[in-house]
Design a protein around this motif. Structure first.
Motif, mmCIF file in Angstrom:
data_model
loop_
_atom_site.group_PDB
_atom_site.id
_atom_site.type_symbol
_atom_site.label_atom_id
_atom_site.label_comp_id
_atom_site.label_asym_id
_atom_site.label_seq_id
_atom_site.Cartn_x
_atom_site.Cartn_y
_atom_site.Cartn_z
ATOM 1 N N SER A 174 0.832 -1.319 0.074
ATOM 2 C CA SER A 174 -0.007 0.046 -0.015
ATOM 3 C C SER A 174 0.832 1.348 0.042
ATOM 4 O O SER A 174 1.927 1.250 0.423
ATOM 5 C CB SER A 174 -0.927 0.033 1.164
ATOM 6 N N ASN A 175 0.105 2.455 -0.342
ATOM 7 C CA ASN A 175 1.016 3.725 -0.201
ATOM 8 C C ASN A 175 1.389 3.904 0.984
ATOM 9 O O ASN A 175 2.295 4.625 1.393
ATOM 10 C CB ASN A 175 0.133 4.707 -1.198
ATOM 11 N N GLU A 176 0.544 3.701 2.003
ATOM 12 C CA GLU A 176 0.837 3.931 3.375
ATOM 13 C C GLU A 176 2.006 3.318 3.967
ATOM 14 O O GLU A 176 2.699 3.720 4.535
ATOM 15 C CB GLU A 176 -0.329 3.740 4.133
ATOM 16 N N ALA A 177 2.081 2.092 3.500
ATOM 17 C CA ALA A 177 3.488 1.369 3.859
ATOM 18 C C ALA A 177 4.528 1.815 3.277
ATOM 19 O O ALA A 177 5.600 1.996 3.796
ATOM 20 C CB ALA A 177 3.162 -0.352 3.647
ATOM 21 N N ALA A 178 4.387 2.262 2.080
ATOM 22 C CA ALA A 178 5.536 2.961 1.227
ATOM 23 C C ALA A 178 6.101 4.222 1.792
ATOM 24 O O ALA A 178 7.173 4.515 1.876
ATOM 25 C CB ALA A 178 5.162 3.238 -0.354
ATOM 26 N N ALA A 179 5.003 5.017 2.214
ATOM 27 C CA ALA A 179 5.445 6.230 2.870
ATOM 28 C C ALA A 179 6.120 6.033 4.237
ATOM 29 O O ALA A 179 7.156 6.668 4.435
ATOM 30 C CB ALA A 179 4.180 6.969 3.003
ATOM 31 N N ALA A 180 5.490 4.864 4.933
ATOM 32 C CA ALA A 180 6.420 4.571 6.270
ATOM 33 C C ALA A 180 7.723 4.310 6.026
ATOM 34 O O ALA A 180 8.544 4.409 6.811
ATOM 35 C CB ALA A 180 5.497 3.534 7.062
ATOM 36 N N ILE A 181 7.932 3.274 4.963
ATOM 37 C CA ILE A 181 9.088 2.955 4.612
ATOM 38 C C ILE A 181 10.122 3.740 4.210
ATOM 39 O O ILE A 181 11.267 4.135 4.730
ATOM 40 C CB ILE A 181 9.049 1.601 3.615
ATOM 41 N N MET A 182 9.885 4.813 3.386
ATOM 42 C CA MET A 182 10.396 5.901 3.133
ATOM 43 C C MET A 182 10.964 6.876 4.090
ATOM 44 O O MET A 182 12.027 7.455 4.003
ATOM 45 C CB MET A 182 9.698 6.643 1.816
ATOM 46 N N SER A 183 9.915 7.111 5.020
ATOM 47 C CA SER A 183 10.301 7.987 6.196
ATOM 48 C C SER A 183 11.373 7.178 6.941
ATOM 49 O O SER A 183 12.465 8.079 7.495
ATOM 50 C CB SER A 183 8.904 8.029 6.995
ATOM 51 N N ALA A 184 11.133 5.869 7.274
ATOM 52 C CA ALA A 184 12.099 5.236 7.808
ATOM 53 C C ALA A 184 13.631 5.096 7.154
ATOM 54 O O ALA A 184 14.651 5.317 8.023
ATOM 55 C CB ALA A 184 11.685 3.710 8.091
ATOM 56 N N CYS A 185 13.770 5.160 5.792
ATOM 57 C CA CYS A 185 14.942 4.952 5.019
ATOM 58 C C CYS A 185 15.437 6.530 5.276
ATOM 59 O O CYS A 185 16.890 6.603 5.474
ATOM 60 C CB CYS A 185 14.642 4.707 3.572
ATOM 61 N N ARG A 186 14.670 7.635 5.177
ATOM 62 C CA ARG A 186 15.279 8.855 5.260
ATOM 63 C C ARG A 186 16.004 9.063 6.798
ATOM 64 O O ARG A 186 16.777 9.764 6.890
ATOM 65 C CB ARG A 186 13.822 9.963 5.165
ATOM 66 N N ALA A 187 15.103 8.507 7.771
ATOM 67 C CA ALA A 187 15.626 8.776 9.260
ATOM 68 C C ALA A 187 16.966 7.899 9.494
ATOM 69 O O ALA A 187 17.759 8.506 10.230
ATOM 70 C CB ALA A 187 14.606 8.255 10.193
ATOM 71 N N SER A 188 17.001 6.819 8.737
ATOM 72 C CA SER A 188 18.118 6.047 9.154
ATOM 73 C C SER A 188 19.350 6.415 8.100
ATOM 74 O O SER A 188 20.549 5.932 8.346
ATOM 75 C CB SER A 188 18.016 4.407 9.104
ATOM 76 N N ASN A 189 18.975 7.270 7.063
ATOM 77 C CA ASN A 189 20.214 7.643 6.308
ATOM 78 C C ASN A 189 19.947 8.961 5.826
ATOM 79 O O ASN A 189 19.868 9.536 4.878
ATOM 80 C CB ASN A 189 19.974 6.985 4.901
#
Length: 121
Positions: A104-119
């Motif tokens: 889902s787009n919601e899951a994708a947005a959460a993953i993108m946010s986590a990738c941004r926070a960790s990198n």
């Protein structure tokens, strides 16, 4: 004037053109090789991007995830080997790895946010 005497009196223009031809041939050949090398590099980049996308998109149903994977693969192919962009590479690698399979787009947005926070960029 006979044909034989006309042949003897021809200017040596042909000889000077022949002398220039090898240089022209080398210049033309070098140009063709360079353009061929650029085409091979472009084709290789297209193949690398396609392989990146194929490896990550598989079961992904989220349109946001698919678009982000494509963008990240493109960035990695174009900039991935650059030392100037080394700090950003982790983020795009994270997107390619973690967005794979997002439903889902919601899951994708959460993953993108986590990738941004960790990198952080």
């Amino acid at each position: 004037m006979t044909n034989a005497s006309m042949k003897r009196n021809k200017p040596p223009r042909v000889a000077s053109l022949n002398a220039a031809c090898p240089l022209s041939a080398v210049v033309i050949a070098a140009g063709l090789l360079l353009s061929s090398a650029e085409m091979v590099a472009a084709q290789t980049d297209m193949e690398r991007q396609a392989q990146c996308e194929l490896s990550a998109i598989r079961d992904t149903r989220s349109p946001l995830a698919v678009q982000s994977i494509r963008s990240a693969c493109n960035w990695l192919v174009v900039n991935g080997d650059s030392l100037l962009n080394a700090s950003s590479k982790g983020y795009y690698v994270c997107l390619v790895r973690q967005l794979s399979g997002a439903q889902s787009n919601e899951a994708a947005a959460a993953i993108m946010s986590a990738c941004r926070a960790s990198n952080p960029l």
